[in-house]
Design a protein around this motif. Structure first.
Motif, PDB file in Angstrom:
ATOM      1  N   VAL A  67       0.867  -1.177   0.000  1.00 26.09           N
ATOM      2  CA  VAL A  67       0.000   0.000   0.000  1.00 26.09           C
ATOM      3  C   VAL A  67       0.904   1.227   0.000  1.00 26.09           C
ATOM      4  O   VAL A  67       2.047   1.186   0.466  1.00 26.09           O
ATOM      5  CB  VAL A  67      -0.958   0.040   1.219  1.00 26.09           C
ATOM      6  CG1 VAL A  67      -1.839  -1.192   1.252  1.00 26.09           C
ATOM      7  CG2 VAL A  67      -0.186   0.176   2.518  1.00 26.09           C
ATOM      8  N   PHE A  68       0.369   2.321  -0.541  1.00 23.69           N
ATOM      9  CA  PHE A  68       1.134   3.564  -0.611  1.00 23.69           C
ATOM     10  C   PHE A  68       0.240   4.711  -0.173  1.00 23.69           C
ATOM     11  O   PHE A  68      -0.820   4.945  -0.764  1.00 23.69           O
ATOM     12  CB  PHE A  68       1.613   3.799  -2.048  1.00 23.69           C
ATOM     13  CG  PHE A  68       2.465   5.026  -2.211  1.00 23.69           C
ATOM     14  CD1 PHE A  68       3.782   5.037  -1.784  1.00 23.69           C
ATOM     15  CD2 PHE A  68       1.952   6.174  -2.791  1.00 23.69           C
ATOM     16  CE1 PHE A  68       4.574   6.172  -1.927  1.00 23.69           C
ATOM     17  CE2 PHE A  68       2.725   7.308  -2.943  1.00 23.69           C
ATOM     18  CZ  PHE A  68       4.039   7.307  -2.510  1.00 23.69           C
ATOM     19  N   ASP A  69       0.645   5.377   0.891  1.00 28.99           N
ATOM     20  CA  ASP A  69      -0.091   6.528   1.406  1.00 28.99           C
ATOM     21  C   ASP A  69       0.269   7.730   0.550  1.00 28.99           C
ATOM     22  O   ASP A  69       1.390   8.241   0.616  1.00 28.99           O
ATOM     23  CB  ASP A  69       0.296   6.757   2.870  1.00 28.99           C
ATOM     24  CG  ASP A  69      -0.539   7.850   3.541  1.00 28.99           C
ATOM     25  OD1 ASP A  69      -0.840   8.863   2.878  1.00 28.99           O
ATOM     26  OD2 ASP A  69      -0.874   7.706   4.731  1.00 28.99           O
ATOM     27  N   LEU A  70      -0.690   8.169  -0.255  1.00 29.03           N
ATOM     28  CA  LEU A  70      -0.403   9.215  -1.232  1.00 29.03           C
ATOM     29  C   LEU A  70      -0.042  10.533  -0.574  1.00 29.03           C
ATOM     30  O   LEU A  70       0.891  11.219  -1.000  1.00 29.03           O
ATOM     31  CB  LEU A  70      -1.609   9.398  -2.159  1.00 29.03           C
ATOM     32  CG  LEU A  70      -1.324  10.127  -3.465  1.00 29.03           C
ATOM     33  CD1 LEU A  70      -0.483   9.277  -4.382  1.00 29.03           C
ATOM     34  CD2 LEU A  70      -2.619  10.509  -4.147  1.00 29.03           C
ATOM     35  N   ARG A  71      -0.752  10.906   0.461  1.00 33.69           N
ATOM     36  CA  ARG A  71      -0.481  12.181   1.111  1.00 33.69           C
ATOM     37  C   ARG A  71       0.866  12.181   1.813  1.00 33.69           C
ATOM     38  O   ARG A  71       1.632  13.143   1.735  1.00 33.69           O
ATOM     39  CB  ARG A  71      -1.584  12.519   2.115  1.00 33.69           C
ATOM     40  CG  ARG A  71      -1.494  13.953   2.659  1.00 33.69           C
ATOM     41  CD  ARG A  71      -2.503  14.203   3.756  1.00 33.69           C
ATOM     42  NE  ARG A  71      -2.116  13.537   5.015  1.00 33.69           N
ATOM     43  CZ  ARG A  71      -2.872  13.524   6.101  1.00 33.69           C
ATOM     44  NH1 ARG A  71      -4.071  14.090   6.087  1.00 33.69           N
ATOM     45  NH2 ARG A  71      -2.452  12.920   7.204  1.00 33.69           N
ATOM     46  N   GLU A  72       1.177  11.100   2.495  1.00 35.01           N
ATOM     47  CA  GLU A  72       2.416  11.029   3.263  1.00 35.01           C
ATOM     48  C   GLU A  72       3.608  10.584   2.420  1.00 35.01           C
ATOM     49  O   GLU A  72       4.757  10.696   2.863  1.00 35.01           O
ATOM     50  CB  GLU A  72       2.246  10.075   4.440  1.00 35.01           C
ATOM     51  CG  GLU A  72       1.195  10.507   5.448  1.00 35.01           C
ATOM     52  CD  GLU A  72       1.640  11.706   6.262  1.00 35.01           C
ATOM     53  OE1 GLU A  72       2.854  11.996   6.284  1.00 35.01           O
ATOM     54  OE2 GLU A  72       0.771  12.346   6.890  1.00 35.01           O
ATOM     55  N   GLN A  73       3.348  10.045   1.201  1.00 38.80           N
ATOM     56  CA  GLN A  73       4.413   9.537   0.334  1.00 38.80           C
ATOM     57  C   GLN A  73       5.236   8.454   1.035  1.00 38.80           C
ATOM     58  O   GLN A  73       6.472   8.449   1.001  1.00 38.80           O
ATOM     59  CB  GLN A  73       5.322  10.686  -0.111  1.00 38.80           C
ATOM     60  CG  GLN A  73       4.616  11.765  -0.934  1.00 38.80           C
ATOM     61  CD  GLN A  73       4.306  11.287  -2.355  1.00 38.80           C
ATOM     62  OE1 GLN A  73       5.186  11.239  -3.208  1.00 38.80           O
ATOM     63  NE2 GLN A  73       3.052  10.947  -2.611  1.00 38.80           N
TER      64      GLN A  73
END
Length: 434
Positions: free
Chosen positions: A304-310
Motif C-alpha cells: 500500500v502507498f499513502d499518497l499524502r504522506e508519500q
C-alpha cells in the motif's frame, strides 16, 4: 566479447546475467563484499510499473541559488512541456521491465518473497484530483487501474485500520512487491551458472575508452564496520577462486558497463562525462510481522502507498517494510528521530501493532537521479563505455526499471535485434543531455 560490469546492485547483477545469456564473458567488479549491498539492500520492494511515476509534485528539491544548480534543473524539468512524453517513456520501460521480471521468475523458478498487489490510499477526495494526470497516462497506455471505495479497500486489505480516515484507493495492475536483495542474490547465482565472475572488495580506479577499453582496479578490503550503524551486518560473499593481487591491476575489455549507481560520478568525470546527476536518499524500517491467531491480517497482504504522506508499506515474506521520506543529498549515517517517528506514525495509522519493533532494522539508501527523472541508459558517446544509471524512481529506488534496462542494454552492446515488444531506448541515452 569480454565485458566488464562495474557495480553489483540490482542494475549490475541483471546486466551481468543478460550479457552472459548472450554468450559473452562477463566480469563484475564490486567494491563491497556482496551483491545488493548499497542502494538495493533494503529498498522499498516495490516492483510495480506505475510506481515509477511521481504520484504527486515532489516536495524536493526547491530551486537553490543559481540557475545551474541541480535543484533548479529538477524544478524546471518537472514543469517542462515535454513532461507527459517523458513520463510515458519512463512508464513504457517500467512495463517492459515488469514483463521481463516475470519471464525470469517463471523460467528460472525464482522465489523472492513476492506478493501481488498495490493499493494507493487516498485519505481525502482532493488526493484523487491531485493524481488525475497520472491516472490518465496509465489509461492511455492500457494499464489497469480501479477506484475502490473505503469499504472495498478494507476488503482487499483487511488489516487496514478502520478508524483512519480513508476516502478510497486506486488498485494498480500489474503490481507486486518483493525482496529486491534476495532477487539480486538469486540472479547472481544464475549469472555464475553462466560463468560470470564476481570480483568483490574490488574498486575500479579509472577507465580508458577505446575499441578495447582498459580498466584499472584494486582489491580494497573495507575497514571493520563500514556502513551505516543502523543497518544489519553485510554478508560477505566469496569472490572468484583466484587470489586477489595487491596493488592496481589493469585489464582490457571489449565493453565496460557502468552500473555503479551513486558512485558513478567519480568514474564519469575524468572521462569528460558530466551529466547533472544529483543524489537522493530514502529511509526504510523492516521488522517481523506480529503473529496473532485472532488477528491474522495485522499487516498488509501486499503493498500500500499513502499518497499524502508519500510512504509505502509492503509485505516482505513474514516481515513488513515501511519506506519513504525521499530527500536530496547523500544518505546520512543514522536516522533522524523525526524521520523514524514519521514512518512509525504512518504505519500505526494503517496497521497499528503490526510490527515487532524490538527487532526493527533501519536502513538508508542512496541513488543517483537526473533532473528529468529518466534513467541514463545506452552508449556513453565514448568507444567501449556503456551506461546503466539513474534508475531511481520517485518512490521505489531502482527495481521497477532494472530487468528491462538490463535486457535493452545487452541488446545494444551485442548489436542484437531487440524484442518487438520492447520500448525504444532512444531518448534515454546521454545524447538527450547535450
Amino acid at each position: 566479447m569480454r565485458i566488464a560490469i562495474i557495480g553489483a546492485g540490482i542494475a549490475g547483477v541483471t546486466s551481468a546475467f543478460e550479457c552472459a545469456a548472450d554468450g559473452h564473458q562477463v566480469t563484475v567488479f564490486e567494491r563491497r563484499g556482496s551483491v545488493a549491498a548499497e542502494g538495493s539492500f533494503a529498498n522499498t520492494g516495490l516492483a510495480t510499473p506505475a510506481m515509477a511515476l511521481p504520484w504527486t509534485q515532489a516536495s524536493f528539491p526547491r530551486p537553490g541559488a543559481g540557475s545551474l544548480s541541480w535543484q533548479w534543473r529538477r524544478w524546471r524539468a518537472e514543469r517542462s512541456k515535454n513532461r507527459a512524453e517523458q513520463q510515458a517513456r519512463l512508464l513504457q520501460l517500467a512495463v517492459y521491465s515488469h514483463s521481463r521480471l516475470q519471464e525470469l521468475r517463471i523460467r528460472l523458478q525464482l522465489d523472492f518473497e513476492r506478493a501481488e498487489g498495490q493499493l494507493l490510499l487516498l485519505r481525502q477526495e482532493r488526493d484523487l484530483r491531485a493524481i488525475q494526470a497520472q491516472l490518465d497516462l496509465l489509461q492511455s497506455l492500457g494499464l489497469q487501474q480501479q477506484f475502490l471505495s473505503a469499504e472495498q479497500c478494507l476488503a482487499l486489505e483487511p488489516g487496514l485500520n478502520p478508524d483512519t480516515a480513508l476516502h478510497g484507493g486506486i488498485q494498480l495492475s500489474p503490481a507486486e512487491v518483493g525482496n529486491c536483495r534476495q532477487f539480486s542474490h538469486l540472479m547472481r547465482i544464475e549469472a555464475q551458472r553462466l560463468d560470470v565472475r564476481f570480483r568483490f572488495h574490488t574498486t575500479v580506479r579509472s577507465l580508458t575508452p577505446g575499441s578495447v577499453a582498459t580498466l584499472i582496479h584494486e582489491h580494497t578490503v573495507p575497514p571493520e564496520g563500514l556502513g551505516p550503524a543502523t543497518r544489519a551486518p553485510e554478508k560477505q560473499d566469496a569472490g572468484d577462486t583466484q587470489p586477489a593481487p595487491l596493488g592496481p591491476v589493469q585489464d582490457s575489455f571489449d565493453a565496460v558497463l557502468i552500473c555503479a549507481g551513486a558512485s558513478a560520478v567519480d568514474l564519469l568525470q575524468p572521462l569528460g562525462l558530466k551529466p547533472a546527476m544529483g543524489l537522493v536518499h530514502g529511509y526504510t524500517i523492516t521488522a517481523p510481522l506480529r503473529q496473532l491467531e485472532a488477528h491474522p491480517d495485522l499487516g498488509p497482504r501486499a503493498g500500500v502507498f499513502d499518497l499524502r504522506e508519500q510512504v509505502s508499506i509492503s509485505r516482505i515474506g513474514q516481515r513488513v517494510r515501511v519506506a519513504g521520506r525521499i530527500e536530496p543529498g547523500a544518505a546520512p549515517k543514522s536516522f533522524k528521530p523525526s524521520t523514524l517517528a514519521s514512518l512509525h506514525r504512518v504505519l500505526n495509522d494503517w496497521f497499528p501493532g503490526a510490527m515487532q519493533v524490538g527487532q526493527e532494522q533501519r536502513w538508508t539508501g542512496c541513488q543517483a537521479l537526473l533532473p528529468d527523472g529518466l534513467p541514463l541508459l545506452g552508449a556513453s558517446g565514448l568507444p567501449g563505455i556503456w551506461l546503466n544509471l539513474a534508475q531511481g524512481a520517485a518512490h521505489s529506488l531502482d527495481w521497477p526499471l532494472a530487468c528491462g534496462a538490463a535486457r535493452l542494454l545487452a541488446d545494444q552492446v551485442s548489436k542484437r535485434k531487440t524484442d518487438t515488444e520492447a520500448p525504444e531506448i532512444t531518448g534515454l541515452d546521454i545524447a538527450r543531455l547535450a
